[in-house]
Design a protein around this motif. Structure first.
Motif, short mmCIF file in Angstrom:
data_model
loop_
_atom_site.label_atom_id
_atom_site.label_comp_id
_atom_site.label_asym_id
_atom_site.label_seq_id
_atom_site.Cartn_x
_atom_site.Cartn_y
_atom_site.Cartn_z
N ILE A 41 0.85 -1.20 0.00
CA ILE A 41 0.00 0.00 0.00
C ILE A 41 0.88 1.25 0.00
O ILE A 41 0.66 2.18 -0.76
CB ILE A 41 -0.97 0.00 1.20
N ALA A 42 1.91 1.24 0.85
CA ALA A 42 2.81 2.39 0.94
C ALA A 42 3.57 2.62 -0.37
O ALA A 42 3.92 3.75 -0.69
CB ALA A 42 3.79 2.21 2.09
N SER A 43 3.80 1.54 -1.13
CA SER A 43 4.52 1.70 -2.40
C SER A 43 3.61 2.15 -3.52
O SER A 43 4.08 2.44 -4.61
CB SER A 43 5.23 0.41 -2.78
N ALA A 71 11.50 -5.18 0.74
CA ALA A 71 12.59 -4.24 0.47
C ALA A 71 12.33 -3.45 -0.81
O ALA A 71 12.69 -2.28 -0.91
CB ALA A 71 13.91 -4.99 0.36
N ALA A 72 11.69 -4.08 -1.79
CA ALA A 72 11.39 -3.39 -3.05
C ALA A 72 10.21 -2.44 -2.90
O ALA A 72 10.07 -1.50 -3.67
CB ALA A 72 11.09 -4.41 -4.14
N ALA A 73 9.38 -2.67 -1.90
CA ALA A 73 8.17 -1.86 -1.70
C ALA A 73 8.45 -0.72 -0.75
O ALA A 73 7.90 -0.65 0.33
CB ALA A 73 7.04 -2.75 -1.18
N GLU A 85 3.10 -2.73 -12.92
CA GLU A 85 4.26 -1.86 -12.76
C GLU A 85 5.12 -2.28 -11.57
O GLU A 85 6.35 -2.27 -11.64
CB GLU A 85 3.82 -0.40 -12.60
N PHE A 86 4.45 -2.68 -10.48
CA PHE A 86 5.20 -3.12 -9.31
C PHE A 86 5.99 -4.39 -9.63
O PHE A 86 7.15 -4.52 -9.25
CB PHE A 86 4.30 -3.34 -8.10
N VAL A 87 5.38 -5.34 -10.35
CA VAL A 87 6.08 -6.57 -10.73
C VAL A 87 7.31 -6.22 -11.57
O VAL A 87 8.40 -6.75 -11.34
CB VAL A 87 5.14 -7.54 -11.49
N SER A 88 7.15 -5.31 -12.53
CA SER A 88 8.29 -4.90 -13.36
C SER A 88 9.40 -4.29 -12.52
O SER A 88 10.57 -4.59 -12.71
CB SER A 88 7.83 -3.88 -14.42
#
Length: 114
Positions: A41-43, A71-73, A85-88
């Motif tokens: 959610i924050a990302s 870590a990515a989020a 987009e998040f997966v990419s």
């Protein structure tokens, strides 16, 4: 010697402290699903999608994989994102195919099937 009002005030302060300590302890006990959903959610993912995806992720990924996703989020790192987009973006920081498969499958399930 304390008056009745003073004893009540002391008792009320102790109760307030106990409530605060209890709430802090409860907040520290967030489940992995809640922690991952909060990070997503924050990302930038919509809350309903983030919670749906987090459900599937905690069932299919290891703790180390979940830490890579978290870590990515990073909060505010990308602005508002779609799941695709998040997966990419995740693929740029992790080459783990199971993470990508799980997120993609969860995305299809959560977005298309609701």
């Amino acid at each position: 010697m304390q008056t009745t009002d003073e004893r009540r005030a002391v008792g009320a302060r102790r109760l307030q402290h106990g409530v605060v300590i209890s709430l802090l302890a409860l907040a520290a006990c967030a489940t992995p699903r809640e922690r991952i959903a909060d990070k997503l959610i924050a990302s930038g993912l919509p809350p309903s999608q983030a919670r749906c995806v987090a459900d599937r992720m905690v069932n299919e990924l290891s703790g180390a994989q979940l830490r890579r996703v978290a870590a990515a989020a990073k909060p505010g790192r990308y602005g508002r994102l779609t799941l695709g987009e998040f997966v990419s973006r995740l693929q740029t920081v992790s080459d783990d195919p199971q993470i990508a498969r799980t997120l993609t499958g969860a995305g299809i399930n959560c977005v298309v099937l609701g």
